[in-house]
Design a protein around this motif. Structure first.
Motif, short mmCIF file in Angstrom:
data_model
loop_
_atom_site.label_atom_id
_atom_site.label_comp_id
_atom_site.label_asym_id
_atom_site.label_seq_id
_atom_site.Cartn_x
_atom_site.Cartn_y
_atom_site.Cartn_z
N PRO A 162 0.81 -1.23 0.00
CA PRO A 162 0.00 0.00 0.00
C PRO A 162 0.84 1.27 0.00
O PRO A 162 0.47 2.26 -0.66
CB PRO A 162 -0.82 -0.12 1.30
CG PRO A 162 -0.85 -1.58 1.60
CD PRO A 162 0.47 -2.10 1.15
N LEU A 163 1.96 1.26 0.72
CA LEU A 163 2.82 2.44 0.77
C LEU A 163 3.50 2.68 -0.58
O LEU A 163 3.60 3.82 -1.05
CB LEU A 163 3.88 2.26 1.86
CG LEU A 163 3.37 2.29 3.30
CD1 LEU A 163 4.47 1.86 4.26
CD2 LEU A 163 2.86 3.68 3.67
N ILE A 164 3.95 1.61 -1.22
CA ILE A 164 4.62 1.75 -2.52
C ILE A 164 3.63 2.25 -3.58
O ILE A 164 3.95 3.14 -4.37
CB ILE A 164 5.23 0.40 -2.95
CG1 ILE A 164 6.38 0.03 -2.00
CG2 ILE A 164 5.72 0.45 -4.39
CD1 ILE A 164 6.93 -1.35 -2.21
N ILE A 165 2.43 1.68 -3.58
CA ILE A 165 1.41 2.10 -4.55
C ILE A 165 1.07 3.57 -4.36
O ILE A 165 0.98 4.34 -5.32
CB ILE A 165 0.14 1.24 -4.39
CG1 ILE A 165 0.43 -0.23 -4.71
CG2 ILE A 165 -0.98 1.77 -5.29
CD1 ILE A 165 0.92 -0.50 -6.08
N GLN A 166 0.91 3.98 -3.10
CA GLN A 166 0.57 5.37 -2.82
C GLN A 166 1.72 6.31 -3.21
O GLN A 166 1.48 7.40 -3.75
CB GLN A 166 0.23 5.54 -1.34
CG GLN A 166 -0.30 6.91 -0.96
CD GLN A 166 -1.70 7.19 -1.49
OE1 GLN A 166 -2.32 6.33 -2.11
NE2 GLN A 166 -2.21 8.37 -1.24
N LYS A 167 2.94 5.88 -2.96
CA LYS A 167 4.10 6.70 -3.32
C LYS A 167 4.18 6.89 -4.83
O LYS A 167 4.51 7.98 -5.33
CB LYS A 167 5.38 6.05 -2.80
CG LYS A 167 6.54 7.02 -2.64
CD LYS A 167 7.64 6.41 -1.80
CE LYS A 167 8.72 7.44 -1.51
NZ LYS A 167 9.79 6.89 -0.64
#
Length: 271
Positions: free
Chosen positions: A128-133
């Motif tokens: 989720p963090l990578i996708i959001q970044k």
């Protein structure tokens, strides 16, 4: 849980051990998404490339356990498929459940080609963090990018708050080792009570599914398996939840204060 399967004529396979997490793979830049997990990728590859009427469930499990484990080890991780319940089913051919092979497979192949490799392996908790970044990087509109950045920062902050909450709970009941151990679930009733209290009074993973991670849930398991009274754990959670409420309210007040200052004095103002 698959490890609770006791009936004959039932067979289950999990992607990893209860105390492990899984890994995503095959990142698609256009979709900004990981399109598979390593267990699913190897399962699908195996199913599509062997003769189902000469390949048993046991053959498939051996293939999955070997390849999924090796893929995770290559990046310093650990993911070990497990099978449960009636092991007699391991000798049954896959075609009994899946029917005929969808593609023409030469000979009696029960081992698929070895040139298949997964790529872009990523711990599922980081997805989720990578996708959001990536959304932030790809967004051209400054206002939308700002909102995405706030969402990213908010998720990281909430995860940190969960870390701190669990640490406080463990310290209050003298169970600091629960923060690092990896125990298996045996006290299911106690875990249900503690997990429900945590969900209702601290962090609701149904409303915010990306905040509470498998490592957080592992701490809850450890707290239960240490043999302490349920009441002491619930009481510690209640005390910590009250502390967090105060901290969250204070954080929101600071955010509102900062917002007002920026509206009045410009973007360079801060609380």
């Amino acid at each position: 849980m698959l490890d609770q399967l006791k009936d004959s004529n039932m067979y289950g396979v999990s992607a990893c051990r209860p105390e492990e997490s899984g890994y995503a793979c095959f990142y698609d830049q256009r979709l900004n998404a990981y399109i598979a997990g390593i267990f699913g990728a190897y399962w699908l590859h195996h199913t599509e490339t062997v003769k189902l009427n000469t390949t048993s469930f046991g053959d498939q499990f051996s293939y999955l356990k070997r390849n999924v484990s090796e893929a995770a080890r290559r990046i310093g991780g650990s993911q070990t498929p497990c099978n449960y319940s009636d092991m007699n089913i391991c000798s049954i051919m896959l075609s009994e459940l899946l029917g005929k092979s969808r593609v023409s497979v030469p000979g009696d192949i029960s081992v698929p080609p070895t040139d298949f490799q997964v790529s872009e392996l990523t711990d599922i908790t980081e997805v989720p963090l990578i996708i959001q970044k990536n959304r932030i990087t790809n967004e051209k509109d400054p206002e939308k990018r700002k909102i995405l950045q706030q969402q990213y920062d908010d998720l990281k902050r909430k995860r940190k708050t969960v870390d701190e909450a669990l640490q406080k709970i463990a310290e209050r009941i003298n169970a600091s080792r629960a923060l690092s151990e990896k125990r298996e679930v045996t006290l299911t009733y106690e875990l249900k009570v503690v997990a429900e209290h945590f969900r209702k009074n601290l962090f609701d993973w149904e409303k915010e599914p990306h905040v509470v991670t498998p490592s957080h849930l592992q701490v809850l398991v450890n707290l239960c398996e240490l043999g302490l009274k349920v009441e002491s754990r619930v009481e510690a959670m209640f005390d910590v939840s009250e502390e967090i409420e105060v901290e969250v309210e204070d954080h929101m007040m600071r955010q509102r204060h900062t917002y007002i200052l920026k509206q009045v004095f410009g973007t360079g103002a801060s609380a």
